[in-house]
Design a protein around this motif. Sequence first.
Motif, PDB file in Angstrom:
ATOM      1  N   GLY A   1      28.975  40.014  39.443  1.00 20.69           N
ATOM      2  CA  GLY A   1      28.455  39.544  40.899  1.00 20.69           C
ATOM      3  C   GLY A   1      27.046  39.493  40.972  1.00 20.69           C
ATOM      4  O   GLY A   1      26.097  40.303  40.400  1.00 20.69           O
TER       5      GLY A   1
ATOM      6  N   GLN B   1      24.787  38.678  46.692  1.00 18.95           N
ATOM      7  CA  GLN B   1      26.072  38.203  47.360  1.00 18.95           C
ATOM      8  C   GLN B   1      27.088  39.297  47.444  1.00 18.95           C
ATOM      9  O   GLN B   1      26.967  40.328  46.837  1.00 18.95           O
ATOM     10  N   SER B   2      27.972  39.069  48.287  1.00 15.89           N
ATOM     11  CA  SER B   2      28.969  40.219  48.677  1.00 15.89           C
ATOM     12  C   SER B   2      30.313  40.393  47.904  1.00 15.89           C
ATOM     13  O   SER B   2      30.866  41.223  47.876  1.00 15.89           O
ATOM     14  N   TYR B   3      30.606  39.077  47.115  1.00 12.31           N
ATOM     15  CA  TYR B   3      31.596  39.139  46.068  1.00 12.31           C
ATOM     16  C   TYR B   3      31.400  39.618  44.868  1.00 12.31           C
ATOM     17  O   TYR B   3      30.211  39.535  44.277  1.00 12.31           O
ATOM     18  N   ARG B   4      32.277  40.119  44.357  1.00 10.46           N
ATOM     19  CA  ARG B   4      32.477  40.805  43.020  1.00 10.46           C
ATOM     20  C   ARG B   4      33.614  40.516  42.486  1.00 10.46           C
ATOM     21  O   ARG B   4      34.764  40.534  42.958  1.00 10.46           O
TER      22      ARG B   4
ATOM     23  N   VAL C   1      39.330  39.533  42.861  1.00 12.69           N
ATOM     24  CA  VAL C   1      37.989  39.165  43.416  1.00 12.69           C
ATOM     25  C   VAL C   1      38.040  40.032  44.498  1.00 12.69           C
ATOM     26  O   VAL C   1      38.940  40.448  45.467  1.00 12.69           O
TER      27      VAL C   1
ATOM     28  N   GLU D   1      35.556  41.935  47.891  1.00 16.63           N
ATOM     29  CA  GLU D   1      34.098  41.546  48.698  1.00 16.63           C
ATOM     30  C   GLU D   1      33.428  43.027  49.085  1.00 16.63           C
ATOM     31  O   GLU D   1      34.336  43.806  49.586  1.00 16.63           O
TER      32      GLU D   1
ATOM     33  N   ILE E   1      40.009  40.336  48.002  1.00 14.77           N
ATOM     34  CA  ILE E   1      40.145  39.067  48.475  1.00 14.77           C
ATOM     35  C   ILE E   1      41.519  38.417  48.073  1.00 14.77           C
ATOM     36  O   ILE E   1      41.789  37.893  46.850  1.00 14.77           O
TER      37      ILE E   1
ATOM     38  N   PRO F   1      40.647  33.885  47.197  1.00 12.99           N
ATOM     39  CA  PRO F   1      39.146  33.826  46.987  1.00 12.99           C
ATOM     40  C   PRO F   1      38.907  32.252  47.099  1.00 12.99           C
ATOM     41  O   PRO F   1      37.625  32.150  47.641  1.00 12.99           O
TER      42      PRO F   1
ATOM     43  N   GLY G   1      28.538  31.165  46.200  1.00 14.87           N
ATOM     44  CA  GLY G   1      29.289  32.495  45.969  1.00 14.87           C
ATOM     45  C   GLY G   1      28.935  33.180  45.090  1.00 14.87           C
ATOM     46  O   GLY G   1      29.611  34.486  44.789  1.00 14.87           O
TER      47      GLY G   1
END
Length: 240
Positions: free
Chosen positions: A14, A18-21, A38, A40, A49, A52, A133
């Motif tokens: 990630g 960004q907050s997504y991993r 996925v 957050e 998530i 996603p 993203g």
Amino acid sequence: MLEHIVDTVLYLEGDRFQSYRLLRSVKNRFGTTSEVGVFEMREKGMVEITNPSEAFLAERMVNAPGSAIAVTMEGTRPLLVEVQGLTSHTSYGNPRRTPNGVDFNRLMLLVAVLTRRVGYNLSEQDVFANVVGGMHITEPAADLAIATAIASSMRDTPVRADTVVIGEVGLSGELRLVGQMPARLREAAQLGFKTAIVPRRIRKTEPWPDGIAVVEVRSLREALGRALLTENIEQPIKES
């Protein structure tokens, strides 16, 4: 060598901003898995998530030039992501090609095809490509979305808001079909997209999924004519 010693290999990927991993499983004891989860990053830790694709498209600006929706596969999971393209007249001798989340060589190839096969004059344009993203797309199925986003920015014309574009672009400007197309189309239909522009099939083994109109095209030029909002296109015919 280390991957063969251990039972499981996981990568946590990630963008740091960004907050997504993405938790990617590359190998287990029985072989390659290629699956992803996925998550957050929030105050209490990482939260799964469940949808996603919807999360990646939540902040999408509809009818904005330079934006196209791609459907990529992460393992067996189809994900819808927004691909952005921007062209700007260069102030330097050599125009820049700047990818973010896209392979640099793939971007160079698509710029060359747009210039040589479609007639876009990108030799004096800086070209930027971005995957929203923080995701990184490597599969060729996103070729058509990247090329469409660049063409949309070049013409300052938006892509149809309810349309996804899927396909690999060849050096002659032709489009080639990619794998797991039914799963991609079903995911797009579940998120409310009405039309999908895909490469024309040579062998029709099974009907397309219900809930989405499929437009089959043969070339990149034809796909751009169908996808860009100002073009007068025919009503897509759903196969039975």
